[in-house]
Design an enzyme around this catalytic site. Structure first.
Site, mmCIF file in Angstrom:
data_model
loop_
_atom_site.group_PDB
_atom_site.id
_atom_site.type_symbol
_atom_site.label_atom_id
_atom_site.label_comp_id
_atom_site.label_asym_id
_atom_site.label_seq_id
_atom_site.Cartn_x
_atom_site.Cartn_y
_atom_site.Cartn_z
ATOM 1 N N HIS A 85 0.838 -1.196 0.000
ATOM 2 C CA HIS A 85 0.000 0.000 0.000
ATOM 3 C C HIS A 85 0.875 1.249 0.000
ATOM 4 C CE1 HIS A 85 1.096 0.695 4.169
ATOM 5 N NE2 HIS A 85 0.853 -0.594 4.404
ATOM 6 N N ASP A 137 4.097 -4.449 3.899
ATOM 7 C CA ASP A 137 5.538 -4.721 3.950
ATOM 8 C C ASP A 137 5.792 -6.156 4.416
ATOM 9 O OD1 ASP A 137 4.683 -4.269 6.579
ATOM 10 O OD2 ASP A 137 6.186 -2.756 7.044
#
Length: 453
Positions: free
Chosen positions: A72, A354
């Site tokens: 994102h 992540d």
């Protein structure tokens, strides 16, 4: 325990016209870590147009599939530093405010018409774009939207305009879209899609919900994966305890804020401080003083040192192999179907975090890669050899840099091949068989349930 930022592939010095791979020179000393430069890379604030190596192949090759895994875009922190004012970031989308994008206004209009989209489960209740005048925790910011509008535009220019990956009358079956259940991942996916397929028909959008951040779907039962993650977290803890400079900085910051050091550490201040840094907002102050750039640099430098040790110690690598096998297996099965002539799911988008991208990079052996920045993208391209149509090849790109020959399964092939890509079988054999060799196993189930030697 937050698993931490490290080192992306160098973005400088890549000439997009050159098909030569830029291989790391392993004989040179690693450069001294510059925590401020690394933090700027992590922020990924949109500025100059990005050069990229996507879509490069000899003229007789045909692009048949593209699978994209994104992190994102820029978000508001997930943690707050106690007793300080939250960073003042506006999450309303304002096209006249920087950073912006020529299609931002059209994006906002299109997003408000999205009721016809098929959204799995809880996704249907999430907003299609950020809209709070003071960002909520973890909310995508305007910067985050713009980062993915740029990603989508770049991928469109290469894959749609140049390579005609999808026809103008594409159908829902040609796309596969999947996101975790967070508004920031859904909104990032929609921003990328909007510039990739401008003014798309909402009826053709079928967004699947993935409940697991490692996208393990129905194959999440893996005790050994959890074992290696716990071992990795112990390693992280022990490195932190040994760092007296880091401890001194935490003590100093805790005094400024007026809370116990332990409480400050638990509030994961780097997450908050990165938001101040990325948005060029002054670090917080209290009557006892200000948190400053020196505090930030020490914590950031420790993150980067932790990443280096993490790669040396291999515990995270063992975790990564088991964590990413279900996602890589799904990817490989799809690539094989397309290589056999199936025309479905030729463009795939996974919108993730992540903690999704980082283990995938590790499992593939791409050790030169920096920790996934905001709006990072990892792309798998599948190519058909026009001279030998049964032969298929892959290219893997990270933030626009070709990392195909940094992967553990294609390093050696590079030395013998004149083609700038890797045979599909190499990836297939790696995912179906070689990933388990280090565990002395022959299958995912066996590797997940066999005790560590």
């Amino acid at each position: 325990v937050h698993l931490i930022p490290a080192n992306p592939v160098r973005e400088d010095g890549l000439n997009p016209k050159s098909r030569k791979r830029i291989m790391p020179d392993l004989l040179t000393e690693p450069p001294a870590i510059d925590p401020v430069y690394e933090a700027q890379m992590y922020c990924n604030v949109p500025s100059i147009a990005e050069r990229s190596m996507e879509g490069h192949a000899p003229h007789y090759f045909k692009l048949v599939s593209v699978q994209v895994l994104i992190r994102h875009g820029d978000r508001y922190p997930l943690y707050a530093i106690p007793k300080t004012k939250r960073p003042d970031i506006d999450c309303m989308l304002v096209p006249s405010r920087k950073p912006s994008h020529p299609q931002l206004e059209a994006f906002i209009k299109h997003m408000s018409k999205g009721s016809a989209a098929q959204m799995d489960g809880s996704l249907s209740s999430l907003p299609h774009f950020p809209s709070h005048s003071l960002c909520e925790m973890g909310e995508l910011t305007q910067t985050g939207v713009v980062q993915h509008l740029r990603n989508g535009q770049l991928l469109r220019e290469i894959y749609i305009n140049k390579h005609k990956l999808l026809p103008s009358d594409w159908t829902a079956k040609q796309l596969y879209l999947e996101t975790t259940g967070k508004s920031r991942t859904l909104q990032s996916a929609l921003a990328l899609l909007y510039t990739f397929l401008p003014d798309f028909d909402w009826k053709k959008i079928n967004m699947r919900h993935q409940w697991s951040t490692i996208f393990c779907s129905g194959s999440c039962d893996c005790p050994m994966r959890n074992h290696y993650l716990e071992e990795e977290q112990r390693r992280q803890y022990s490195l932190r305890v040994k760092n007296s400079n880091l401890e001194r900085i935490y003590v100093d910051m805790a005094k400024i804020v007026g809370i116990p050091t332990r409480q400050l550490r638990a509030s994961n201040p780097i997450d908050s401080l990165l938001c101040y840094f990325c948005h060029n907002v002054s670090f917080p102050c209290t009557k006892a003083g200000c948190i400053g750039m020196e505090h930030f640099k020490v914590i950031k430098r420790h993150q980067l040192e932790d990443e280096r040790e993490r790669q040396e110690k291999k515990l995270y690598f063992l975790y990564a192999l088991l964590a990413t096998h279900p996602l890589l297996n799904q990817t490989v099965n799809r690539l094989q179907r397309i290589a056999e002539g199936k025309k479905e799911e030729v463009f795939v988008l996974y919108s993730a975090h992540d903690v999704t991208l980082s283990p995938v990079l590790s499992a593939l052996g791409i050790t030169e890669a920096r920790f996934p920045r905001f709006a990072a993208r990892l792309v798998f391209e599948l190519w058909q050899d026009g001279k030998r149509p049964k032969e298929h090849f892959i290219r893997i790109l990270y933030n626009g840099a070709d990392v195909t020959f940094q992967t553990s399964f294609c390093k050696d092939h590079y030395k013998r091949s004149s083609k700038p890509m890797c045979p599909l079988e190499k990836l297939v054999n790696f995912v179906k068989r070689d990933m388990f060799l280090i565990f002395n196993s022959t299958s995912y189930y066996d590797a997940c349930h066999r005790r560590a030697l």
